[in-house]
Structure formats: structure tokens, C-alpha cells
Scaffold this motif. Structure first.
Motif, PDB file in Angstrom:
ATOM      1  N   LYS A 152      41.541 -28.822 -29.731  1.00 56.12           N
ATOM      2  CA  LYS A 152      40.890 -28.740 -28.417  1.00 56.12           C
ATOM      3  C   LYS A 152      39.651 -27.861 -28.403  1.00 56.12           C
ATOM      4  CE  LYS A 152      45.375 -29.291 -26.299  1.00 56.12           C
ATOM      5  NZ  LYS A 152      46.516 -28.617 -25.691  1.00 56.12           N
ATOM      6  N   ARG A 153      39.403 -27.115 -29.483  1.00 57.92           N
ATOM      7  CA  ARG A 153      38.310 -26.144 -29.403  1.00 57.92           C
ATOM      8  C   ARG A 153      37.039 -26.582 -30.114  1.00 57.92           C
ATOM      9  NH1 ARG A 153      41.112 -22.100 -32.698  1.00 57.92           N
ATOM     10  NH2 ARG A 153      41.653 -24.103 -33.613  1.00 57.92           N
ATOM     11  N   LEU A 154      37.164 -27.581 -30.959  1.00 54.42           N
ATOM     12  CA  LEU A 154      36.024 -27.952 -31.797  1.00 54.42           C
ATOM     13  C   LEU A 154      34.849 -28.535 -31.005  1.00 54.42           C
ATOM     14  CD1 LEU A 154      34.993 -28.194 -34.727  1.00 54.42           C
ATOM     15  CD2 LEU A 154      35.907 -30.507 -34.738  1.00 54.42           C
ATOM     16  N   LEU A 155      35.166 -29.445 -30.081  1.00 56.12           N
ATOM     17  CA  LEU A 155      34.107 -30.072 -29.297  1.00 56.12           C
ATOM     18  C   LEU A 155      33.914 -29.299 -27.996  1.00 56.12           C
ATOM     19  CD1 LEU A 155      32.231 -32.591 -29.400  1.00 56.12           C
ATOM     20  CD2 LEU A 155      33.936 -33.796 -28.043  1.00 56.12           C
ATOM     21  N   GLU A 156      32.677 -29.018 -27.675  1.00 53.05           N
ATOM     22  CA  GLU A 156      32.390 -28.219 -26.478  1.00 53.05           C
ATOM     23  C   GLU A 156      31.392 -28.974 -25.610  1.00 53.05           C
ATOM     24  OE1 GLU A 156      31.094 -23.609 -25.544  1.00 53.05           O
ATOM     25  OE2 GLU A 156      30.855 -24.399 -27.553  1.00 53.05           O
ATOM     26  N   ARG A 157      31.570 -28.879 -24.287  1.00 50.93           N
ATOM     27  CA  ARG A 157      30.634 -29.531 -23.367  1.00 50.93           C
ATOM     28  C   ARG A 157      29.654 -28.482 -22.883  1.00 50.93           C
ATOM     29  NH1 ARG A 157      32.809 -34.327 -20.296  1.00 50.93           N
ATOM     30  NH2 ARG A 157      30.999 -35.210 -19.298  1.00 50.93           N
ATOM     31  N   VAL A 158      28.403 -28.659 -23.228  1.00 48.04           N
ATOM     32  CA  VAL A 158      27.426 -27.624 -22.889  1.00 48.04           C
ATOM     33  C   VAL A 158      26.624 -27.956 -21.632  1.00 48.04           C
ATOM     34  CG1 VAL A 158      27.163 -26.449 -25.098  1.00 48.04           C
ATOM     35  CG2 VAL A 158      25.966 -28.596 -24.725  1.00 48.04           C
ATOM     36  N   LYS A 159      26.694 -29.213 -21.173  1.00 49.54           N
ATOM     37  CA  LYS A 159      25.984 -29.586 -19.947  1.00 49.54           C
ATOM     38  C   LYS A 159      27.000 -29.978 -18.881  1.00 49.54           C
ATOM     39  CE  LYS A 159      22.568 -32.695 -20.156  1.00 49.54           C
ATOM     40  NZ  LYS A 159      21.816 -33.794 -20.805  1.00 49.54           N
ATOM     41  N   THR A 183      29.401 -29.024 -31.322  1.00 49.22           N
ATOM     42  CA  THR A 183      30.634 -28.601 -31.990  1.00 49.22           C
ATOM     43  C   THR A 183      30.592 -27.088 -32.115  1.00 49.22           C
ATOM     44  OG1 THR A 183      29.594 -29.113 -34.094  1.00 49.22           O
ATOM     45  CG2 THR A 183      31.198 -30.706 -33.262  1.00 49.22           C
ATOM     46  N   HIS A 184      31.719 -26.490 -31.881  1.00 47.53           N
ATOM     47  CA  HIS A 184      31.853 -25.045 -31.884  1.00 47.53           C
ATOM     48  C   HIS A 184      31.833 -24.564 -33.328  1.00 47.53           C
ATOM     49  CE1 HIS A 184      33.044 -21.218 -30.365  1.00 47.53           C
ATOM     50  NE2 HIS A 184      33.089 -21.699 -29.134  1.00 47.53           N
ATOM     51  N   SER A 185      30.810 -23.813 -33.660  1.00 45.80           N
ATOM     52  CA  SER A 185      30.679 -23.447 -35.079  1.00 45.80           C
ATOM     53  C   SER A 185      31.757 -22.460 -35.537  1.00 45.80           C
ATOM     54  CB  SER A 185      29.289 -22.860 -35.336  1.00 45.80           C
ATOM     55  OG  SER A 185      29.073 -21.802 -34.426  1.00 45.80           O
ATOM     56  N   ALA A 216      31.410 -39.001 -30.195  1.00 41.05           N
ATOM     57  CA  ALA A 216      31.556 -39.486 -31.573  1.00 41.05           C
ATOM     58  C   ALA A 216      30.328 -39.113 -32.404  1.00 41.05           C
ATOM     59  CB  ALA A 216      31.759 -41.001 -31.570  1.00 41.05           C
ATOM     60  N   LYS A 217      29.153 -39.261 -31.789  1.00 37.43           N
ATOM     61  CA  LYS A 217      27.898 -38.945 -32.488  1.00 37.43           C
ATOM     62  C   LYS A 217      27.873 -37.455 -32.883  1.00 37.43           C
ATOM     63  CE  LYS A 217      24.085 -39.776 -30.124  1.00 37.43           C
ATOM     64  NZ  LYS A 217      23.081 -40.330 -29.291  1.00 37.43           N
ATOM     65  N   THR A 218      28.270 -36.611 -31.925  1.00 34.35           N
ATOM     66  CA  THR A 218      28.274 -35.157 -32.169  1.00 34.35           C
ATOM     67  C   THR A 218      29.295 -34.787 -33.248  1.00 34.35           C
ATOM     68  OG1 THR A 218      27.725 -34.893 -29.836  1.00 34.35           O
ATOM     69  CG2 THR A 218      28.444 -32.915 -30.986  1.00 34.35           C
ATOM     70  N   LEU A 219      30.497 -35.361 -33.145  1.00 29.87           N
ATOM     71  CA  LEU A 219      31.556 -35.027 -34.104  1.00 29.87           C
ATOM     72  C   LEU A 219      31.264 -35.596 -35.488  1.00 29.87           C
ATOM     73  CD1 LEU A 219      34.557 -35.628 -31.715  1.00 29.87           C
ATOM     74  CD2 LEU A 219      34.028 -33.450 -32.822  1.00 29.87           C
ATOM     75  N   LEU A 223      32.050 -33.844 -39.001  1.00 28.55           N
ATOM     76  CA  LEU A 223      33.252 -34.261 -39.728  1.00 28.55           C
ATOM     77  C   LEU A 223      33.064 -35.466 -40.649  1.00 28.55           C
ATOM     78  CD1 LEU A 223      35.792 -33.997 -36.749  1.00 28.55           C
ATOM     79  CD2 LEU A 223      35.335 -32.265 -38.454  1.00 28.55           C
ATOM     80  N   LYS A 224      32.125 -36.318 -40.323  1.00 27.74           N
ATOM     81  CA  LYS A 224      31.892 -37.559 -41.066  1.00 27.74           C
ATOM     82  C   LYS A 224      33.189 -38.319 -41.386  1.00 27.74           C
ATOM     83  CE  LYS A 224      27.494 -36.087 -42.920  1.00 27.74           C
ATOM     84  NZ  LYS A 224      27.419 -34.936 -41.993  1.00 27.74           N
TER      85      LYS A 224
END
Ligand SMILES: [Zn+2]
Length: 236
Positions: A152-159, A183-185, A216-219, A223-224
Motif C-alpha cells: 500500500k505504500r509504494l504508489l503515492e498520489r501527489v495530485k 512511486t515512494h522512493s 501502470a505507467k508510473t509503476l 518495477l518493470k
């Protein structure tokens, strides 16, 4: 039956004397415990058709949706979960997801090898207002049923964008969601990120696909994965 369960049912009975349970959809009184658990009468609950169609909104994604957003009992369940802060909706949703896994091709398609489930995040302001993220609830249910880790923490919504369902047309939805995620570094997920082979992105409603495609594009950059799957409760 144990004492705690009896006490809980007595409390519910007392509550119902003042606030009788009615179907979320047709407002008929709910009689059985099963109906009360589903928050819908049997007629309405059974009218939610499980969809066996697999969609391919984009060459890179396979999309699985439990049912259709045009089905009013399904729509009422989602609204109840999102806008009435009603976590009791988890039970009927759990039932629908279980039925879906039994009837659909989802289990045959996922490999469960280095797979992770990622729910679409809410912006922190909206999360604070709502108190929970409905996509996380659906992701937890799916993860439990399939035995796959939910991250739950990897992807972040910034807008903090307006809801996609309120946007008019595909172009407006794409514009609305563009650059919305990152993605949360600082997050080190349990898997070796280089080895993630299957990514399951979870949301409540699939409208034009812009949200899942943007996520999907962001991840994908981080992760590829070899395969990206989308999973939603309903398809609009
Ligand atoms: Zn009903």
C-alpha cells in the motif's frame, strides 16, 4: 453458538427495533441474517451478475471487473462503501469477490510468482476526509482470497484530482489524471523489485481506464513487471 455472538445479535435486534434494516437498493425490509449481512435483499443481491468477460483496454493490461456499474445494487454497494463511511459493506463485497474468483478466469491467468497487489491510492487530503481508502479494502479482500501480498505504500498520489467519474469524456479523464502518481522512493517492498513479474492494480470502478493506465505507467518505470492486471469491482 457462543455467548459473544448471542450478545452481538441481541444488540442488533434492539437496534433494529428503532432502525429496521432495509435493502440499500429497493428499500424493502431485510428479514434473514444473510440479507442483513449483504445489506441487500436476496433479490437485489442475486441480481448482481458476475462478469466473465476479460477486457483489454490497452495492449499492456488485462482488466478483470466483478460486475457492471450499470447494475444498481452494485452501484449502491460501492456508494455505501465510499460515501456513507460504511465498513459493513466489506462483507457483501467479500462475497462478490469470492464468487468472482470461483466463476471467472482470474485464477487461471495469474501466476502468483513474484506477484504483488497495489491499490490505487487516494490523495492524503481525501484520505483524511474519508478515513479509509476503498481501493485498499478491495485489494485486501482480493489479496486474502488469492494469497498475494498487498503493497500500500509504494504508489503515492501527489495530485488531489477531481473524481474521474465526474469528468466528461476520455480526454478530460486523461488530462485530469496525468502526472497524478509517483512511486515512494523510501519504500523497500519485501520482494526484490527487480523480480516482480506480475502486478495487480486494484480500484473500485473502471471508467475509461485512465487511472489504472496512469498508475501502470508510473509503476512500470520502477518495477518493470512482465504482466499487468487491473482488477475493479465494477466496470462503467
Ligand atoms: Zn432489494
Amino acid at each position: 453458538m457462543d455467548i459473544a455472538k448471542n450478545i452481538k445479535r441481541l444488540k442488533l435486534l434492539a437496534l433494529e427495533m428503532f432502525f429496521p434494516a432495509v435493502c440499500l437498493n429497493c428499500v424493502k425490509y431485510l428479514h434473514s441474517w444473510e440479507e442483513k449481512d449483504n445489506l441487500l435483499c436476496n433479490n437485489c443481491f442475486n441480481s448482481i451478475e458476475i462478469s466473465e468477460i476479460i477486457h483489454r483496454p490497452d495492449p499492456s493490461i488485462l482488466l478483470f471487473s466483478v460486475g457492471s456499474y450499470s447494475n444498481t445494487p452494485m452501484r449502491e454497494l460501492i456508494h455505501n462503501l465510499k460515501f456513507n463511511l460504511n465498513l459493513r459493506t466489506q462483507k457483501p463485497i467479500e462475497k462478490l469477490v469470492k464468487n468472482y474468483i470461483k466463476k471467472s478466469h482470474l485464477e487461471k491467468i495469474i501466476s502468483r510468482e513474484n506477484s504483488i497487489i497495489i491499490p490505487i491510492p487516494l490523495h492524503k487530503k481525501r484520505l483524511k476526509k474519508r478515513g479509509f481508502n476503498q481501493a485498499e479494502i478491495i485489494a485486501d479482500i482480493l489479496g486474502k482470497e488469492l494469497g498475494i501480498l498487498v503493497e500500500k505504500r509504494l504508489l503515492e498520489r501527489v495530485k488531489n484530482t477531481a473524481p474521474q467519474i465526474e469528468m466528461d469524456g476520455k480526454k478530460a479523464r486523461e488530462e485530469n489524471i496525468k502526472g497524478c502518481f509517483t512511486t515512494h522512493s523510501g519504500v523497500m517492498i519485501n520482494h526484490n523489485t527487480a523480480r516482480i513479474s506480475e502486478l495487480i492494480i486494484v480500484d473500485d470502478i473502471y471508467t475509461s481506464g485512465s487511472t489504472i493506465l496512469e498508475a501502470a505507467k508510473t509503476l512500470n518505470r520502477k518495477l518493470k513487471p512482465a504482466k499487468i492486471i487491473g482488477f475493479t469491482l465494477a466496470k462503467a
